[in-house]
Scaffold this motif. Structure first.
Motif, PDB file in Angstrom:
ATOM      1  N   THR A 256       0.843  -1.282  -0.058  1.00 53.19           N
ATOM      2  CA  THR A 256      -0.047   0.066   0.161  1.00 53.19           C
ATOM      3  C   THR A 256       0.770   1.270  -0.022  1.00 53.19           C
ATOM      4  O   THR A 256       1.884   1.358   0.699  1.00 53.19           O
ATOM      5  CB  THR A 256      -0.987   0.027   1.252  1.00 53.19           C
ATOM      6  OG1 THR A 256      -1.789  -1.256   1.158  1.00 53.19           O
ATOM      7  CG2 THR A 256      -1.664   1.136   1.389  1.00 53.19           C
ATOM      8  N   PRO A 257       0.537   2.063  -0.678  1.00 57.03           N
ATOM      9  CA  PRO A 257       1.693   3.302  -0.962  1.00 57.03           C
ATOM     10  C   PRO A 257       1.276   4.198   0.206  1.00 57.03           C
ATOM     11  O   PRO A 257       0.064   4.303   0.814  1.00 57.03           O
ATOM     12  CB  PRO A 257       1.228   4.024  -1.939  1.00 57.03           C
ATOM     13  CG  PRO A 257      -0.184   3.868  -2.506  1.00 57.03           C
ATOM     14  CD  PRO A 257      -0.339   2.389  -1.967  1.00 57.03           C
ATOM     15  N   PRO A 258       2.123   5.158   1.001  1.00 58.98           N
ATOM     16  CA  PRO A 258       2.076   5.913   2.180  1.00 58.98           C
ATOM     17  C   PRO A 258       1.273   7.002   1.561  1.00 58.98           C
ATOM     18  O   PRO A 258       1.089   7.396   0.178  1.00 58.98           O
ATOM     19  CB  PRO A 258       3.401   6.358   2.572  1.00 58.98           C
ATOM     20  CG  PRO A 258       4.381   6.033   1.308  1.00 58.98           C
ATOM     21  CD  PRO A 258       3.851   4.795   0.472  1.00 58.98           C
ATOM     22  N   LEU A 259       0.744   7.751   2.379  1.00 62.23           N
ATOM     23  CA  LEU A 259      -0.004   9.176   2.042  1.00 62.23           C
ATOM     24  C   LEU A 259       0.908  10.101   1.413  1.00 62.23           C
ATOM     25  O   LEU A 259       2.188  10.165   1.755  1.00 62.23           O
ATOM     26  CB  LEU A 259      -0.512   9.707   3.193  1.00 62.23           C
ATOM     27  CG  LEU A 259      -1.716   8.881   3.928  1.00 62.23           C
ATOM     28  CD1 LEU A 259      -2.022   9.853   5.207  1.00 62.23           C
ATOM     29  CD2 LEU A 259      -2.944   8.872   3.159  1.00 62.23           C
ATOM     30  N   PRO A 260       0.256  10.848   0.218  1.00 61.50           N
ATOM     31  CA  PRO A 260       0.882  11.854  -0.313  1.00 61.50           C
ATOM     32  C   PRO A 260       1.421  12.927   0.812  1.00 61.50           C
ATOM     33  O   PRO A 260       0.653  13.154   1.951  1.00 61.50           O
ATOM     34  CB  PRO A 260       0.136  12.293  -1.502  1.00 61.50           C
ATOM     35  CG  PRO A 260      -0.824  11.182  -1.702  1.00 61.50           C
ATOM     36  CD  PRO A 260      -1.023  10.348  -0.338  1.00 61.50           C
TER      37      PRO A 260
ATOM     38  N   LEU B  65       3.415   6.521   6.514  1.00 60.53           N
ATOM     39  CA  LEU B  65       2.104   7.019   7.305  1.00 60.53           C
ATOM     40  C   LEU B  65       0.491   6.487   6.203  1.00 60.53           C
ATOM     41  O   LEU B  65       0.739   6.713   4.844  1.00 60.53           O
ATOM     42  CB  LEU B  65       2.216   8.402   7.332  1.00 60.53           C
ATOM     43  CG  LEU B  65       2.873   8.973   8.333  1.00 60.53           C
ATOM     44  CD1 LEU B  65       2.785  10.540   8.444  1.00 60.53           C
ATOM     45  CD2 LEU B  65       2.467   8.469   9.746  1.00 60.53           C
ATOM     46  N   THR B  66      -0.365   6.117   6.833  1.00 55.25           N
ATOM     47  CA  THR B  66      -1.549   5.885   6.181  1.00 55.25           C
ATOM     48  C   THR B  66      -2.459   6.789   7.130  1.00 55.25           C
ATOM     49  O   THR B  66      -2.249   7.201   8.397  1.00 55.25           O
ATOM     50  CB  THR B  66      -2.017   4.354   5.995  1.00 55.25           C
ATOM     51  OG1 THR B  66      -2.012   3.858   7.155  1.00 55.25           O
ATOM     52  CG2 THR B  66      -0.916   3.681   5.094  1.00 55.25           C
ATOM     53  N   ARG B  67      -3.815   6.762   6.798  1.00 53.04           N
ATOM     54  CA  ARG B  67      -4.923   7.277   7.453  1.00 53.04           C
ATOM     55  C   ARG B  67      -5.040   6.595   8.935  1.00 53.04           C
ATOM     56  O   ARG B  67      -5.181   7.468   9.983  1.00 53.04           O
ATOM     57  CB  ARG B  67      -6.151   7.072   6.654  1.00 53.04           C
ATOM     58  CG  ARG B  67      -7.327   7.837   7.584  1.00 53.04           C
ATOM     59  CD  ARG B  67      -8.550   8.052   6.750  1.00 53.04           C
ATOM     60  NE  ARG B  67      -9.590   8.587   7.470  1.00 53.04           N
ATOM     61  CZ  ARG B  67     -10.431   8.141   8.182  1.00 53.04           C
ATOM     62  NH1 ARG B  67     -10.376   6.774   8.444  1.00 53.04           N
ATOM     63  NH2 ARG B  67     -11.252   8.911   8.722  1.00 53.04           N
ATOM     64  N   ASN B  68      -4.632   5.346   8.857  1.00 50.62           N
ATOM     65  CA  ASN B  68      -4.699   4.455  10.349  1.00 50.62           C
ATOM     66  C   ASN B  68      -3.970   5.110  11.190  1.00 50.62           C
ATOM     67  O   ASN B  68      -4.043   5.296  12.345  1.00 50.62           O
ATOM     68  CB  ASN B  68      -4.268   3.038   9.932  1.00 50.62           C
ATOM     69  CG  ASN B  68      -5.116   2.266   9.101  1.00 50.62           C
ATOM     70  OD1 ASN B  68      -6.316   2.722   9.003  1.00 50.62           O
ATOM     71  ND2 ASN B  68      -4.750   0.945   8.659  1.00 50.62           N
TER      72      ASN B  68
ATOM     73  N   SER C 180      -2.395  17.312   5.828  1.00 53.58           N
ATOM     74  CA  SER C 180      -3.603  17.815   6.139  1.00 53.58           C
ATOM     75  C   SER C 180      -4.143  17.400   7.368  1.00 53.58           C
ATOM     76  O   SER C 180      -4.687  17.738   8.403  1.00 53.58           O
ATOM     77  CB  SER C 180      -4.611  17.602   4.930  1.00 53.58           C
ATOM     78  OG  SER C 180      -5.867  17.912   5.306  1.00 53.58           O
ATOM     79  N   LEU C 181      -3.812  15.828   7.382  1.00 53.08           N
ATOM     80  CA  LEU C 181      -4.240  15.007   8.472  1.00 53.08           C
ATOM     81  C   LEU C 181      -3.510  15.378   9.723  1.00 53.08           C
ATOM     82  O   LEU C 181      -3.808  15.277  11.114  1.00 53.08           O
ATOM     83  CB  LEU C 181      -4.328  13.600   8.372  1.00 53.08           C
ATOM     84  CG  LEU C 181      -5.340  13.043   7.024  1.00 53.08           C
ATOM     85  CD1 LEU C 181      -4.578  11.415   6.770  1.00 53.08           C
ATOM     86  CD2 LEU C 181      -6.780  12.865   8.028  1.00 53.08           C
ATOM     87  N   SER C 182      -2.055  15.856   9.590  1.00 56.35           N
ATOM     88  CA  SER C 182      -1.436  16.118  10.837  1.00 56.35           C
ATOM     89  C   SER C 182      -1.855  17.206  11.489  1.00 56.35           C
ATOM     90  O   SER C 182      -1.762  17.710  12.668  1.00 56.35           O
ATOM     91  CB  SER C 182       0.090  16.297  10.215  1.00 56.35           C
ATOM     92  OG  SER C 182       0.865  16.725  11.198  1.00 56.35           O
ATOM     93  N   SER C 183      -2.559  18.210  10.517  1.00 53.27           N
ATOM     94  CA  SER C 183      -3.160  19.428  11.547  1.00 53.27           C
ATOM     95  C   SER C 183      -4.322  19.083  12.442  1.00 53.27           C
ATOM     96  O   SER C 183      -4.570  19.760  13.288  1.00 53.27           O
ATOM     97  CB  SER C 183      -3.688  20.307  10.286  1.00 53.27           C
ATOM     98  OG  SER C 183      -4.967  19.904   9.599  1.00 53.27           O
TER      99      SER C 183
END
Length: 104
Positions: A18-22, A95-98, A28-31
């Motif tokens: 599975t590719p990591p998040l761009p 990193l993934t959304r998980n 964006s999620l880090s915020s």
């Protein structure tokens, strides 16, 4: 997405490769989990402080139960009065959304 939404989300199974998040998505999620330090799109890190070993150990035990329920396991370092966590998705080599769901 708010922290509340992330905190109520569930981790999803990631297949190897599975590719990591761009970077843009990771930023964006880090915020949404501002107390966590992000290493690009590779990992999230956070250290918690406690007044004693027992409280740190109890926190680690609670996190371990959540991680097991989500089938998404952080690297954990436990010491007197502190516990640190590193989140990454090994199947994605980053990193993934998980990771953000578990951080929330």
């Amino acid at each position: 997405m708010t922290v509340t939404e992330l905190a109520s989300a569930r981790c999803e199974v990631c297949a190897p490769g599975t590719p990591p998040l761009p970077e843009e998505d990771a930023a964006s999620l880090s915020s949404e989990v501002p107390d966590w330090e992000r290493d690009g799109n590779l990992s999230l890190h956070r250290e918690f402080s406690f007044p004693n070993f027992g409280d740190a150990f109890g926190f680690v035990a609670r996190v371990a139960l959540i991680a097991e329920a989500e089938a998404h396991h952080p690297d954990i370092e436990l010491g007197w009065g502190r516990a640190s966590f590193k989140l990454t998705t090994h199947a994605a080599s980053g990193l993934t959304r998980n990771d953000f769901v578990l951080a929330a």
